[in-house]
Design a protein around this motif. Structure first.
Motif, PDB file in Angstrom:
ATOM      1  N   VAL A 171       0.838  -1.202   0.000  1.00 53.29           N
ATOM      2  CA  VAL A 171       0.000   0.000   0.000  1.00 53.29           C
ATOM      3  C   VAL A 171       0.877   1.257   0.000  1.00 53.29           C
ATOM      4  N   TYR A 172       1.923   1.237   0.824  1.00 49.45           N
ATOM      5  CA  TYR A 172       2.784   2.420   0.913  1.00 49.45           C
ATOM      6  C   TYR A 172       3.477   2.709  -0.413  1.00 49.45           C
ATOM      7  N   ILE A 173       3.964   1.678  -1.086  1.00 54.40           N
ATOM      8  CA  ILE A 173       4.670   1.901  -2.352  1.00 54.40           C
ATOM      9  C   ILE A 173       3.751   2.567  -3.368  1.00 54.40           C
ATOM     10  N   GLY A 174       2.495   2.121  -3.424  1.00 55.54           N
ATOM     11  CA  GLY A 174       1.551   2.755  -4.327  1.00 55.54           C
ATOM     12  C   GLY A 174       1.309   4.211  -3.989  1.00 55.54           C
ATOM     13  N   LEU A 175       1.183   4.514  -2.692  1.00 64.24           N
ATOM     14  CA  LEU A 175       0.989   5.903  -2.271  1.00 64.24           C
ATOM     15  C   LEU A 175       2.241   6.730  -2.548  1.00 64.24           C
ATOM     16  N   GLU A 176       3.400   6.159  -2.281  1.00 60.69           N
ATOM     17  CA  GLU A 176       4.667   6.849  -2.527  1.00 60.69           C
ATOM     18  C   GLU A 176       4.806   7.212  -4.004  1.00 60.69           C
ATOM     19  N   GLU A 177       4.436   6.285  -4.880  1.00 56.73           N
ATOM     20  CA  GLU A 177       4.514   6.524  -6.318  1.00 56.73           C
ATOM     21  C   GLU A 177       3.615   7.673  -6.750  1.00 56.73           C
ATOM     22  N   ALA A 178       2.490   7.843  -6.067  1.00 55.40           N
ATOM     23  CA  ALA A 178       1.505   8.849  -6.466  1.00 55.40           C
ATOM     24  C   ALA A 178       1.700  10.192  -5.772  1.00 55.40           C
ATOM     25  N   ALA A 179       2.525  10.244  -4.741  1.00 56.67           N
ATOM     26  CA  ALA A 179       2.655  11.463  -3.940  1.00 56.67           C
ATOM     27  C   ALA A 179       3.330  12.590  -4.721  1.00 56.67           C
ATOM     28  N   SER A 180       2.893  13.800  -4.447  1.00 56.81           N
ATOM     29  CA  SER A 180       3.564  14.974  -5.000  1.00 56.81           C
ATOM     30  C   SER A 180       4.582  15.526  -4.010  1.00 56.81           C
ATOM     31  N   ARG A 181       4.404  15.217  -2.726  1.00 61.35           N
ATOM     32  CA  ARG A 181       5.377  15.613  -1.703  1.00 61.35           C
ATOM     33  C   ARG A 181       5.466  14.522  -0.657  1.00 61.35           C
ATOM     34  N   ILE A 182       6.689  14.161  -0.287  1.00 63.62           N
ATOM     35  CA  ILE A 182       6.935  13.177   0.761  1.00 63.62           C
ATOM     36  C   ILE A 182       7.784  13.848   1.820  1.00 63.62           C
ATOM     37  N   ARG A 183       7.263  13.944   3.030  1.00 59.18           N
ATOM     38  CA  ARG A 183       8.026  14.524   4.139  1.00 59.18           C
ATOM     39  C   ARG A 183       8.272  13.418   5.160  1.00 59.18           C
ATOM     40  N   SER A 184       9.505  13.305   5.647  1.00 57.76           N
ATOM     41  CA  SER A 184       9.800  12.201   6.564  1.00 57.76           C
ATOM     42  C   SER A 184      10.803  12.614   7.616  1.00 57.76           C
ATOM     43  N   TYR A 185      10.721  11.934   8.745  1.00 56.96           N
ATOM     44  CA  TYR A 185      11.710  12.072   9.816  1.00 56.96           C
ATOM     45  C   TYR A 185      12.257  10.698  10.118  1.00 56.96           C
ATOM     46  N   GLU A 186      13.580  10.581  10.142  1.00 57.22           N
ATOM     47  CA  GLU A 186      14.239   9.301  10.419  1.00 57.22           C
ATOM     48  C   GLU A 186      15.223   9.469  11.568  1.00 57.22           C
ATOM     49  N   VAL A 187      15.186   8.522  12.488  1.00 54.37           N
ATOM     50  CA  VAL A 187      16.034   8.615  13.666  1.00 54.37           C
ATOM     51  C   VAL A 187      17.185   7.614  13.654  1.00 54.37           C
ATOM     52  N   GLN A 188      17.083   6.552  12.848  1.00 59.33           N
ATOM     53  CA  GLN A 188      18.088   5.490  12.890  1.00 59.33           C
ATOM     54  C   GLN A 188      18.745   5.237  11.536  1.00 59.33           C
ATOM     55  N   PHE A 189      17.956   5.270  10.458  1.00 60.85           N
ATOM     56  CA  PHE A 189      18.481   4.937   9.133  1.00 60.85           C
ATOM     57  C   PHE A 189      18.308   6.087   8.152  1.00 60.85           C
ATOM     58  N   VAL A 190      19.116   6.085   7.123  1.00 56.68           N
ATOM     59  CA  VAL A 190      18.915   6.988   5.994  1.00 56.68           C
ATOM     60  C   VAL A 190      17.565   6.659   5.365  1.00 56.68           C
ATOM     61  N   PRO A 191      16.777   7.661   4.964  1.00 55.93           N
ATOM     62  CA  PRO A 191      15.498   7.368   4.302  1.00 55.93           C
ATOM     63  C   PRO A 191      15.688   6.407   3.123  1.00 55.93           C
ATOM     64  N   GLY A 192      14.770   5.475   2.964  1.00 58.76           N
ATOM     65  CA  GLY A 192      14.911   4.434   1.950  1.00 58.76           C
ATOM     66  C   GLY A 192      15.147   4.965   0.552  1.00 58.76           C
ATOM     67  N   LEU A 193      14.519   6.081   0.197  1.00 61.54           N
ATOM     68  CA  LEU A 193      14.671   6.631  -1.145  1.00 61.54           C
ATOM     69  C   LEU A 193      16.051   7.223  -1.388  1.00 61.54           C
TER      70      LEU A 193
END
Length: 301
Positions: A118-140
């Motif tokens: 579900v997330y991959i489909g939403l990620e593909e369609a998003a016009s903006r992705i905002r994220s906070y990561e505390v342990q790993f580099v963001p996957g993208l």
């Protein structure tokens, strides 16, 4: 996943132009339109379910975009809801057919849990992705070797071929950052992310160089939350917020857990995360300082 009806009573368009994220987003769009039509006609979920030889809970899943659509079921529901105008009816039936087409990520289904699909489909369609990561580099933004190190941590007993499939999936996801209509990625990472030598020195060196490279992309904004600030707004852990160009789609907050994920889109749930993200961007080092921070981290390796 909980997807709610968007605000407003805009007419049902005959066609949705969703070039990316296809099936996931189309299911949500179609489901929201069917829900609006049902509610406008004051028909209960149980009565709608009876019309398609199903239960009220099946109607609930359809309206939230959680299951596939049978064209016959959509046609029967449209008849029940009094949708007889050809253009509107054919547009929604076409939407049902498109919603059942598999996304590109379907070929990774053997290593892709349904809650993340579900997330991959939403990620593909998003016009903006905002994220906070505390342990790993963001996957993208991960390199292949860094992704492999993260994957082994999460799946220590997986065979090598499964690890490589998972790595390949993440690399494939990254193509969206350089496509013609790429979304904006606005990320805040904790300083621990760039100080922890995950995968060894060489892997981390390549990863920091990759972050330096992507920080120059016009659609990528990268902040670092320094240790010196101590506590900060996102004490609850990592999260992502996805926004879409389509007005029918609300913002979605994604919270990943060990073996599942939570998707929030109700305004009262999303607004606190939007406020936290705003505070994180103000508290973190400015994006203009990120290249210098990354170079210093490279020098310390």
């Amino acid at each position: 996943m909980v997807m709610t009806q968007p605000h407003g009573d805009s007419p049902v368009p005959s066609r949705f132009a969703v070039p990316h994220g296809g099936p996931t987003v189309l299911k949500i769009l179609l489901g929201s339109q069917l829900r609006r039509l049902r509610e406008d006609n004051h028909i209960s979920r149980d009565d709608a379910g009876y019309a398609i030889r199903a239960s009220g809970s099946k109607i609930s899943r359809l309206e939230r975009g959680r299951v596939g659509f049978k064209e016959r079921d959509v046609a029967d529901l449209l008849t029940l809801y009094g949708v007889s105008e050809d253009q509107e009816r054919m547009g929604l039936l076409s939407l049902a057919r498109q919603a059942n087409e598999p996304g590109w990520w379907h070929r990774y289904s053997n290593v892709l849990p349904s809650w993340f699909e579900v997330y991959i489909g939403l990620e593909e369609a998003a016009s903006r992705i905002r994220s906070y990561e505390v342990q790993f580099v963001p996957g993208l933004l991960q390199t292949e070797s860094y992704t492999r190190a993260v994957t082994v941590l999460g799946h220590p007993d997986a065979p090598d071929d499964e690890i490589e499939r998972r790595v390949a999936l993440r690399m494939a996801r990254q193509r969206l950052l350089t496509r013609e209509d790429a979304p904006q990625l606005w990320a805040v990472i904790d300083e621990a992310v760039i100080q922890r030598p995950l995968g060894g020195t060489q892997t981390m060196r390549e990863q920091l160089e990759r972050l330096l490279e992507v920080s120059t992309l016009p659609n990528v904004i990268l902040h670092v939350m320094p240790f010196r600030l101590g506590g900060h707004a996102a004490a609850g852990g990592p999260f992502s917020i996805l926004r879409f160009a389509e007005p029918e789609l609300p913002d979605v907050v994604y919270l990943e857990q060990l073996t599942s994920a939570l998707y929030l889109d109700k305004r009262e749930d999303v607004d606190p995360y939007l406020a936290v993200m705003e505070r994180l961007c103000m508290e973190a080092e400015p994006a203009s300082a990120t290249p210098g921070i990354l170079r210093r981290a490279l020098a310390d390796l």
